[in-house]
Design a protein around this motif. Structure first.
Motif, PDB file in Angstrom:
ATOM      1  N   PRO A  30       0.810  -1.237   0.000  1.00  0.00           N
ATOM      2  CA  PRO A  30       0.000   0.000   0.000  1.00  0.00           C
ATOM      3  C   PRO A  30       0.836   1.276   0.000  1.00  0.00           C
ATOM      4  O   PRO A  30       0.310   2.363  -0.229  1.00  0.00           O
ATOM      5  N   LEU A  31       2.154   1.124   0.224  1.00  0.00           N
ATOM      6  CA  LEU A  31       3.021   2.297   0.265  1.00  0.00           C
ATOM      7  C   LEU A  31       3.048   3.031  -1.076  1.00  0.00           C
ATOM      8  O   LEU A  31       3.361   4.220  -1.131  1.00  0.00           O
ATOM      9  N   LYS A  32       2.697   2.321  -2.149  1.00  0.00           N
ATOM     10  CA  LYS A  32       2.735   2.946  -3.469  1.00  0.00           C
ATOM     11  C   LYS A  32       1.717   4.076  -3.603  1.00  0.00           C
ATOM     12  O   LYS A  32       1.816   4.915  -4.510  1.00  0.00           O
ATOM     13  N   TYR A  33       0.718   4.114  -2.700  1.00  0.00           N
ATOM     14  CA  TYR A  33      -0.259   5.197  -2.724  1.00  0.00           C
ATOM     15  C   TYR A  33       0.193   6.415  -1.916  1.00  0.00           C
ATOM     16  O   TYR A  33      -0.476   7.446  -1.916  1.00  0.00           O
ATOM     17  N   PHE A  34       1.330   6.275  -1.237  1.00  0.00           N
ATOM     18  CA  PHE A  34       1.822   7.366  -0.401  1.00  0.00           C
ATOM     19  C   PHE A  34       3.202   7.873  -0.834  1.00  0.00           C
ATOM     20  O   PHE A  34       3.670   8.876  -0.320  1.00  0.00           O
ATOM     21  N   ILE A  35       3.831   7.154  -1.769  1.00  0.00           N
ATOM     22  CA  ILE A  35       5.149   7.559  -2.250  1.00  0.00           C
ATOM     23  C   ILE A  35       5.081   7.847  -3.743  1.00  0.00           C
ATOM     24  O   ILE A  35       4.692   6.994  -4.544  1.00  0.00           O
ATOM     25  N   PHE A  36       5.446   9.017  -4.094  1.00  0.00           N
ATOM     26  CA  PHE A  36       5.490   9.514  -5.470  1.00  0.00           C
ATOM     27  C   PHE A  36       6.683   8.903  -6.206  1.00  0.00           C
ATOM     28  O   PHE A  36       7.784   8.834  -5.653  1.00  0.00           O
ATOM     29  N   THR A  37       6.505   8.417  -7.429  1.00  0.00           N
ATOM     30  CA  THR A  37       7.604   7.859  -8.222  1.00  0.00           C
ATOM     31  C   THR A  37       7.749   8.648  -9.528  1.00  0.00           C
ATOM     32  O   THR A  37       6.778   9.244 -10.014  1.00  0.00           O
ATOM     33  N   PRO A  38       8.920   8.665 -10.123  1.00  0.00           N
ATOM     34  CA  PRO A  38       9.091   9.341 -11.410  1.00  0.00           C
ATOM     35  C   PRO A  38       8.160   8.798 -12.488  1.00  0.00           C
ATOM     36  O   PRO A  38       7.677   9.564 -13.334  1.00  0.00           O
ATOM     37  N   THR A  39       7.900   7.487 -12.463  1.00  0.00           N
ATOM     38  CA  THR A  39       7.000   6.899 -13.458  1.00  0.00           C
ATOM     39  C   THR A  39       5.601   7.478 -13.335  1.00  0.00           C
ATOM     40  O   THR A  39       4.930   7.741 -14.334  1.00  0.00           O
ATOM     41  N   PHE A  40       5.163   7.657 -12.098  1.00  0.00           N
ATOM     42  CA  PHE A  40       3.828   8.197 -11.833  1.00  0.00           C
ATOM     43  C   PHE A  40       3.647   9.548 -12.514  1.00  0.00           C
ATOM     44  O   PHE A  40       2.660   9.777 -13.228  1.00  0.00           O
ATOM     45  N   HIS A  41       4.597  10.446 -12.341  1.00  0.00           N
ATOM     46  CA  HIS A  41       4.446  11.775 -12.920  1.00  0.00           C
ATOM     47  C   HIS A  41       4.767  11.782 -14.413  1.00  0.00           C
ATOM     48  O   HIS A  41       4.231  12.610 -15.164  1.00  0.00           O
ATOM     49  N   SER A  42       5.637  10.881 -14.859  1.00  0.00           N
ATOM     50  CA  SER A  42       5.928  10.793 -16.290  1.00  0.00           C
ATOM     51  C   SER A  42       4.662  10.464 -17.074  1.00  0.00           C
ATOM     52  O   SER A  42       4.441  10.991 -18.170  1.00  0.00           O
ATOM     53  N   LEU A  43       3.819   9.609 -16.490  1.00  0.00           N
ATOM     54  CA  LEU A  43       2.547   9.271 -17.141  1.00  0.00           C
ATOM     55  C   LEU A  43       1.655  10.500 -17.262  1.00  0.00           C
ATOM     56  O   LEU A  43       0.874  10.616 -18.209  1.00  0.00           O
ATOM     57  N   HIS A  44       1.748  11.391 -16.302  1.00  0.00           N
ATOM     58  CA  HIS A  44       0.945  12.611 -16.399  1.00  0.00           C
ATOM     59  C   HIS A  44       1.376  13.442 -17.607  1.00  0.00           C
ATOM     60  O   HIS A  44       0.529  14.041 -18.292  1.00  0.00           O
ATOM     61  N   HIS A  45       2.679  13.465 -17.895  1.00  0.00           N
ATOM     62  CA  HIS A  45       3.157  14.255 -19.037  1.00  0.00           C
ATOM     63  C   HIS A  45       2.837  13.586 -20.366  1.00  0.00           C
ATOM     64  O   HIS A  45       2.716  14.273 -21.383  1.00  0.00           O
ATOM     65  N   THR A  46       2.710  12.274 -20.380  1.00  0.00           N
ATOM     66  CA  THR A  46       2.391  11.580 -21.631  1.00  0.00           C
ATOM     67  C   THR A  46       0.886  11.413 -21.837  1.00  0.00           C
ATOM     68  O   THR A  46       0.398  11.459 -22.957  1.00  0.00           O
ATOM     69  N   GLN A  47       0.134  11.212 -20.739  1.00  0.00           N
ATOM     70  CA  GLN A  47      -1.310  10.991 -20.833  1.00  0.00           C
ATOM     71  C   GLN A  47      -2.126  12.253 -20.528  1.00  0.00           C
ATOM     72  O   GLN A  47      -3.299  12.333 -20.868  1.00  0.00           O
ATOM     73  N   VAL A  48      -1.522  13.196 -19.822  1.00  0.00           N
ATOM     74  CA  VAL A  48      -2.055  14.537 -19.535  1.00  0.00           C
ATOM     75  C   VAL A  48      -3.230  14.540 -18.561  1.00  0.00           C
ATOM     76  O   VAL A  48      -3.250  15.316 -17.605  1.00  0.00           O
TER      77      VAL A  48
END
Length: 671
Positions: free
Chosen positions: A238-256
């Motif tokens: 469940p820690l993945k919902y509390f820790i920000f990863t570069p992949t997480f935000h990279s998807l925001h730049h590709t998927q918007v």
């Protein structure tokens, strides 16, 4: 820039250009004066004095991220997005330090207007806990909804689209915001700091630590590398919902339209905006290993100051041809430290990766400076480094390795023949690029020329140029008697008849190499064309003459991820020695080009044009569009797109057009 720039898009000090830091001068002077000149020691506030050093530390923090991430993305391990970064993105993100200046100004104003901000303690536990809780709650919640609001078409087109202009992000992308947008973001970020200051629980650690935390997370989120290890989430999924990863935000730049959260993905889970491919992309990126390149170009450092021009150094400097800056002298401690590091840690490193159609390209750097190559005691070490690079490339199944700058000198390794003789079973083809360099020089000579002056150290390239010109019936003049005798002894008798002693010459075309003196340049007629055949550019002492670039060509659009200049060459221009390795792989040639080997010059030249490379010799208008690195890049890209449509026809027309514009071109190049 946003697609439809709104009000307060530009930073207030944009008009100051490189002098924008003067806006901080009054505050820096005041803080320094108030601390050191105050007779009452109780009124001296070290916190006020530390605001400017904090600014410098933030810049160093950003630069460390920039250098490390550029190195790692070039290497390929854990890379997330394979999209290229081009000069246009570099130009847009050049002002990454504006937000640091803005932050410093706000801290100065806060100190001057908030009595509670004076004489902060170094540590207060309650203030640190308050800062953490306020960030997890109000800051993350408000930032999530502010981010979503910025994606509304009204605000997105006027502000946030500027940030999303980068698909392949890098650490400084985090600062690529319009002024109004960054002001809004800072208002949210300031909640923990302002609250603790007003409550009297703030400390230097809580404020400095929070700023460093925000910078760290923002840089990490835009680094285009997955650096969070998988074992962290294996221990507690469940820690993945509390820790920000570069992949997480990279998807925001590709998927918007997904992954809006700041640093805690839980808010995207709550409001159902979490990208469903987040876990899959994370797994893929965390396990990804860099691919072996098809072509490697092996170069080396030039001057001690060249470290700032490297792609791993200052991106804004690397995106322009190398020139020494006045402020380099103020950075001598860093320069000296880098020299010590290269002396102790002598290991080839990866500088850059590119793609050309289906070919994967990399540039490797020998950590030695040009002066060290001329040091007899350093040559064995340098040769060992080159040999290690060649054998390493062979083990990685690299097809071609091209030797750049001084890595293939006759006096160093017999034009690369030393390594071929020592390792006869090499599968990688070693290329010194001489054939294409010769072809570039020969095709730079204006049509109708009947006589040229040849002056410089007689290398493999110089002998071959002299032979080719003499065989074509051109008169070759040498300025020194020893060069005349050496050329005559090494050329066939029928070709040697076209060698001319140095007593008299009328040529305004000089082919020059290393060793050309200022006195010899003074003998050239006004309007002379100096065309180098050497690796390094000549010293320019004549303002009434035209100096060409060292042998190089304009690269086609197929060459991607070009965001830095090769030494002193203009944007999207590549040295002939580097291009030769690419052509070798594209054409599938199976022979080494080193030692005394010279390929068919006409064949190599035709291959370069067929693959879209263009001569750098061109008319004044075209030259101005390409060479002026401060001009609009869209103009240059439009020009390149136009001339690439028919490379051979355009190349010939450019060469023909050069002669009547030589004087005008001279003026443009001097400017």
């Amino acid at each position: 820039m946003a697609t439809k720039p709104g009000i307060l898009t530009e930073w207030p000090w944009t008009w100051l250009g490189n002098f924008k830091y003067v806006v901080l001068a009054p505050f820096v002077v005041h803080s320094t004066y108030s601390f050191f000149m105050s007779k009452d020691e109780s009124r001296r506030d070290i916190g006020y004095l530390l605001i400017f050093p904090l600014l410098l530390l933030r810049m160093i923090h950003y630069q460390i991220w920039i250098s490390l991430c550029r190195y790692r993305t070039a290497k390929g391990d854990n890379r997330i997005v394979d999209k290229s970064i081009e000069f246009q993105q570099i130009d847009i993100e050049t002002n990454w330090d504006d937000q640091i200046i803005f932050g410093a100004l706000l801290f100065y104003f806060g100190y001057l207007n908030l009595e509670q901000s004076h004489h902060l303690p170094i540590w207060r536990t309650d203030g640190i806990i308050t800062t953490i809780l306020l960030h997890i709650g109000p800051v993350e919640f408000l930032m999530y909804w502010l981010h979503r609001a910025l994606h509304h078409h009204f605000f997105y087109s006027r502000y946030h689209s500027q940030h999303h202009s980068a698909v392949a992000t890098q650490p400084i992308t985090t600062s690529n915001h319009a002024f109004a947008e960054h002001a809004a973001l800072f208002m949210v970020y300031s909640i923990p700091m302002l609250t603790t200051v007003l409550k009297g629980t703030a400390s230097m650690v809580s404020i400095g630590g929070y700023i460093t935390f925000v910078d760290f997370m923002n840089n990490m989120g835009h680094c285009n590398l997955e650096i969070i290890p998988k074992w962290i989430f294996s221990i507690f999924p469940p820690l993945k919902y509390f820790i920000f990863t570069p992949t997480f935000h990279s998807l925001h730049h590709t998927q918007v339209r997904t992954n809006y959260a700041l640093f805690i993905p839980l808010y995207d889970v709550i409001y159902n905006t979490l990208d469903k491919s987040s876990d899959i992309l994370y797994e893929k990126s965390a396990e990804r290993r860099g691919e072996s390149p098809d072509v490697v170009h092996l170069t080396h450092l030039t001057t001690p100051e060249s470290i700032y021009h490297l792609r791993l150094g200052f991106s804004s400097l690397a995106s322009k041809p190398y020139t020494s800056k006045w402020y380099f002298s103020l950075m001598w401690p860093i320069t000296l430290s880098s020299m010590i590091i290269t002396w102790v840690y002598s290991h080839t490193f990866i500088l850059e990766r590119n793609t050309f159609k289906n070919l994967k390209l990399q540039t490797w750097v020998i950590p030695k400076y040009s002066k060290q190559y001329f040091n007899q005691r350093q040559r064995e070490c340098i040769n060992n480094l080159i040999e290690e690079a060649i054998t390493d490339a062979d083990q990685k199944n690299v097809k071609v390795l091209s030797l750049g700058l001084l890595n293939h000198e006759q006096w160093l390794n017999k034009n690369g023949e030393l390594y071929i003789t020592k390792h006869p079973q090499l599968r990688v083809k070693v290329v010194d690029g001489s054939s294409l360099a010769i072809a570039v020089v020969l095709n730079s000579i204006p049509k109708g020329t009947s006589q040229v002056v040849l002056r410089g150290h007689l290398s493999k390239v110089a002998y071959s140029i002299a032979l080719a010109l003499c065989q074509r019936g051109l008169k070759v003049v040498t300025l020194r008697e020893e060069e005349y005798k050496s050329l005559k002894a090494n050329l066939p008798p029928e070709a040697a008849t076209n060698l001319v002693p140095s007593e008299a010459f009328t040529s305004e075309t000089w082919l020059i190499g290393d060793g050309l003196s200022d006195e010899e340049q003074s003998k050239a007629p006004k309007g002379t064309l100096f065309i180098p055949f050497s690796q390094f550019p000549p010293r320019k002492v004549r303002k009434d003459c035209c100096y060409f670039h060292t042998p190089a060509m304009i690269t086609p659009k197929h060459l991607e991820n070009m965001d830095s200049c090769e030494n002193w060459l203009p944007r999207r221009v590549m040295s002939a020695w580097r291009i030769a390795g690419i052509l070798h792989a594209l054409e599938g040639w199976h022979d080494h080009e080193c030692g005394n080997m010279i390929f068919d010059i006409d064949k190599v030249w035709k291959a370069s044009l067929d693959h879209g490379f263009l001569p750098l010799t061109m008319s004044t208008e075209s030259k101005n569009q390409i060479d002026d690195t401060s001009s609009d890049q869209d103009v240059a890209e439009s020009f390149l797109k136009t001339v690439e449509e028919d490379s051979e026809e355009v190349a010939n027309s450019l060469i023909d057009a050069f002669a009547p514009h030589s004087k005008e071109l001279d003026r443009v190049m001097q400017e």
